[in-house]
Motif scaffolding. Structure first.
Motif, PDB file in Angstrom:
ATOM      1  N   ILE A 145      49.690  26.518  32.045  1.00 27.19           N
ATOM      2  CA  ILE A 145      48.819  27.909  33.497  1.00 27.19           C
ATOM      3  C   ILE A 145      48.718  29.008  32.876  1.00 27.19           C
ATOM      4  CG2 ILE A 145      50.475  26.353  34.607  1.00 27.19           C
ATOM      5  CD1 ILE A 145      52.240  28.372  34.156  1.00 27.19           C
ATOM      6  N   PRO A 146      48.172  29.775  33.225  1.00 25.46           N
ATOM      7  CA  PRO A 146      47.301  31.025  32.396  1.00 25.46           C
ATOM      8  C   PRO A 146      48.970  32.122  32.509  1.00 25.46           C
ATOM      9  CG  PRO A 146      46.542  30.448  34.465  1.00 25.46           C
ATOM     10  CD  PRO A 146      47.323  29.707  34.470  1.00 25.46           C
ATOM     11  N   GLN A 147      48.606  33.052  31.658  1.00 19.77           N
ATOM     12  CA  GLN A 147      49.782  34.230  31.412  1.00 19.77           C
ATOM     13  C   GLN A 147      50.454  34.608  32.506  1.00 19.77           C
ATOM     14  OE1 GLN A 147      48.299  36.306  28.082  1.00 19.77           O
ATOM     15  NE2 GLN A 147      48.529  34.530  26.113  1.00 19.77           N
ATOM     16  N   ALA A 148      51.183  35.193  32.684  1.00 24.95           N
ATOM     17  CA  ALA A 148      52.002  35.959  33.517  1.00 24.95           C
ATOM     18  C   ALA A 148      50.977  37.048  33.814  1.00 24.95           C
ATOM     19  CB  ALA A 148      53.382  36.346  33.584  1.00 24.95           C
ATOM     20  N   GLY A 149      50.527  37.417  33.080  1.00 22.26           N
ATOM     21  CA  GLY A 149      49.780  38.821  33.414  1.00 22.26           C
ATOM     22  C   GLY A 149      48.523  38.604  34.037  1.00 22.26           C
ATOM     23  N   LEU A 150      47.577  37.856  33.954  1.00 20.06           N
ATOM     24  CA  LEU A 150      46.812  37.248  35.071  1.00 20.06           C
ATOM     25  C   LEU A 150      47.049  36.109  35.855  1.00 20.06           C
ATOM     26  CD1 LEU A 150      44.033  36.695  34.602  1.00 20.06           C
ATOM     27  CD2 LEU A 150      43.990  34.390  33.733  1.00 20.06           C
ATOM     28  N   LEU A 151      48.475  36.034  36.254  1.00 15.83           N
ATOM     29  CA  LEU A 151      49.068  35.111  36.971  1.00 15.83           C
ATOM     30  C   LEU A 151      48.746  36.225  38.124  1.00 15.83           C
ATOM     31  CD1 LEU A 151      51.065  32.568  35.903  1.00 15.83           C
ATOM     32  CD2 LEU A 151      49.191  32.066  37.057  1.00 15.83           C
ATOM     33  N   GLU A 152      49.484  37.237  37.398  1.00 13.64           N
ATOM     34  CA  GLU A 152      50.048  38.763  38.424  1.00 13.64           C
ATOM     35  C   GLU A 152      48.271  39.355  39.388  1.00 13.64           C
ATOM     36  OE1 GLU A 152      51.813  41.543  40.877  1.00 13.64           O
ATOM     37  OE2 GLU A 152      52.577  39.280  40.091  1.00 13.64           O
ATOM     38  N   SER A 153      47.471  39.465  37.642  1.00 16.87           N
ATOM     39  CA  SER A 153      45.920  39.689  38.695  1.00 16.87           C
ATOM     40  C   SER A 153      45.810  38.897  40.025  1.00 16.87           C
ATOM     41  CB  SER A 153      45.610  39.827  36.684  1.00 16.87           C
ATOM     42  OG  SER A 153      43.846  40.028  37.452  1.00 16.87           O
ATOM     43  N   ILE A 154      45.569  37.644  39.553  1.00 13.30           N
ATOM     44  CA  ILE A 154      45.392  36.759  40.960  1.00 13.30           C
ATOM     45  C   ILE A 154      45.893  36.950  41.540  1.00 13.30           C
ATOM     46  CG2 ILE A 154      45.343  34.097  41.568  1.00 13.30           C
ATOM     47  CD1 ILE A 154      44.847  33.567  38.707  1.00 13.30           C
ATOM     48  N   ARG A 155      47.131  37.251  41.953  1.00 10.34           N
ATOM     49  CA  ARG A 155      48.700  37.432  43.015  1.00 10.34           C
ATOM     50  C   ARG A 155      48.120  39.221  44.240  1.00 10.34           C
ATOM     51  NH1 ARG A 155      53.930  36.038  44.121  1.00 10.34           N
ATOM     52  NH2 ARG A 155      54.050  35.863  41.886  1.00 10.34           N
ATOM     53  N   GLN A 156      47.268  39.680  42.882  1.00 15.27           N
ATOM     54  CA  GLN A 156      47.424  41.121  43.681  1.00 15.27           C
ATOM     55  C   GLN A 156      45.863  40.994  44.296  1.00 15.27           C
ATOM     56  OE1 GLN A 156      47.516  44.263  40.251  1.00 15.27           O
ATOM     57  NE2 GLN A 156      49.761  44.079  40.051  1.00 15.27           N
ATOM     58  N   HIS A 157      44.469  40.084  43.217  1.00 20.87           N
ATOM     59  CA  HIS A 157      43.271  40.194  43.984  1.00 20.87           C
ATOM     60  C   HIS A 157      43.436  39.007  45.727  1.00 20.87           C
ATOM     61  CE1 HIS A 157      41.015  41.766  40.329  1.00 20.87           C
ATOM     62  NE2 HIS A 157      41.426  40.887  40.108  1.00 20.87           N
ATOM     63  N   ALA A 158      44.095  38.659  45.433  1.00 23.12           N
ATOM     64  CA  ALA A 158      44.856  38.001  47.429  1.00 23.12           C
ATOM     65  C   ALA A 158      44.805  38.666  48.123  1.00 23.12           C
ATOM     66  CB  ALA A 158      45.837  36.430  46.804  1.00 23.12           C
ATOM     67  N   SER A 159      45.681  39.670  47.629  1.00 24.41           N
ATOM     68  CA  SER A 159      46.511  40.167  48.601  1.00 24.41           C
ATOM     69  C   SER A 159      45.673  41.471  49.324  1.00 24.41           C
ATOM     70  CB  SER A 159      47.344  41.002  47.657  1.00 24.41           C
ATOM     71  OG  SER A 159      46.766  42.379  47.010  1.00 24.41           O
ATOM     72  N   MET A 160      44.229  41.803  48.036  1.00 23.40           N
ATOM     73  CA  MET A 160      42.996  42.202  48.757  1.00 23.40           C
ATOM     74  C   MET A 160      42.510  41.972  49.112  1.00 23.40           C
ATOM     75  SD  MET A 160      43.503  45.050  45.680  1.00 23.40           S
ATOM     76  CE  MET A 160      43.762  44.098  44.123  1.00 23.40           C
ATOM     77  N   GLY A 161      42.610  40.458  48.897  1.00 22.54           N
ATOM     78  CA  GLY A 161      41.125  40.018  49.929  1.00 22.54           C
ATOM     79  C   GLY A 161      40.201  39.387  49.552  1.00 22.54           C
ATOM     80  N   ARG A 162      39.936  39.758  47.821  1.00 23.17           N
ATOM     81  CA  ARG A 162      39.526  39.300  46.572  1.00 23.17           C
ATOM     82  C   ARG A 162      39.312  38.377  46.102  1.00 23.17           C
ATOM     83  NH1 ARG A 162      40.810  44.826  42.947  1.00 23.17           N
ATOM     84  NH2 ARG A 162      40.128  45.954  44.539  1.00 23.17           N
ATOM     85  N   PHE A 163      38.773  36.953  47.154  1.00 26.06           N
ATOM     86  CA  PHE A 163      39.163  35.302  46.717  1.00 26.06           C
ATOM     87  C   PHE A 163      37.381  34.903  45.504  1.00 26.06           C
ATOM     88  CE2 PHE A 163      41.239  35.775  50.646  1.00 26.06           C
ATOM     89  CZ  PHE A 163      42.361  35.434  50.256  1.00 26.06           C
TER      90      PHE A 163
END
Length: 207
Positions: A145-163
């Motif tokens: 699985i990706p590192q924690a920093g990248l996972l958090e980046s994905i989470r933030q993009h999702a919260s802003m609708g940047r699919f």
């Protein structure tokens, strides 16, 4: 084979047939096995369409709701779900222009049509010897699985609708290391549904 049942709805009177198998099969070059796989994927992706839409409306995320109805229209057209294909643009317009309460009410009507269409699809699959009570097999544990920093980046993009941005990240992960494949396959299912909550839950599962 064309399923001739018609459904009346305030969204679209005299709705077309629920499932035009012949038309869809013709577009696929009469490759029945491909059509069956697409139908199974449709059931998996859209059986809970109303729930995902409801979350968007509850958050006043009209853009997200519009994207979902647009994707529904495309998927419905691919499988020959004519009634859904015709009604999806009407629902999209209501989501874009009407108060949330009105859009939510119409969504409930649309959900009924989704359920009827899924029932017809399942009947067709059963007629072809496909079991519909098993569902999709769950994905196995990711090799990596990706590192924690990248996972958090994905989470933030999702919260802003940047699919689309998330999809580029997933593409890059797959190119770098095939051991990310299982994680990426699971993530793509949620990206296709524009489902922020599911993406966040998926990340939480591995952190």
């Amino acid at each position: 084979m064309t399923v001739q049942d018609k459904q009346e709805s305030p969204l679209q009177p005299d709705a077309p047939v629920l499932l035009d198998v012949d038309g869809a099969m013709t577009r696929l070059g009469r490759k029945e096995w491909i059509y069956i796989k697409i139908l199974e994927q449709f059931v998996f992706d859209y059986s809970h369409f109303a729930e995902t839409m409801g979350r968007c409306l509850a958050k006043q995320d009209r853009k997200g709701a519009e994207r979902l109805t647009h994707k529904m229209k495309g998927a419905a057209g691919q499988i020959g779900a004519e009634a859904l294909y015709v009604m999806a643009p009407a629902l999209r317009q209501m989501v874009a222009t009407q108060p949330t309460e009105v859009a939510t009410g119409k969504l409930a009507e649309f959900e009924g049509l989704v359920k009827q269409t899924v029932a017809v699809i399942n009947s067709f699959l059963v007629s072809k010897g496909i079991r519909t009570d098993l569902g999709f097999q769950p994905l196995g544990e990711p090799e990596m699985i990706p590192q924690a920093g990248l996972l958090e980046s994905i989470r933030q993009h999702a919260s802003m609708g940047r699919f689309s941005r998330i999809e580029r990240i997933i593409d890059d992960l797959e190119r770098k290391n095939c051991n990310y494949e299982t994680f990426c396959v699971g993530m793509r299912k949620h990206i296709r549904a524009y489902d922020e909550a599911a993406i966040a839950a998926y990340i939480d599962r591995w952190t």
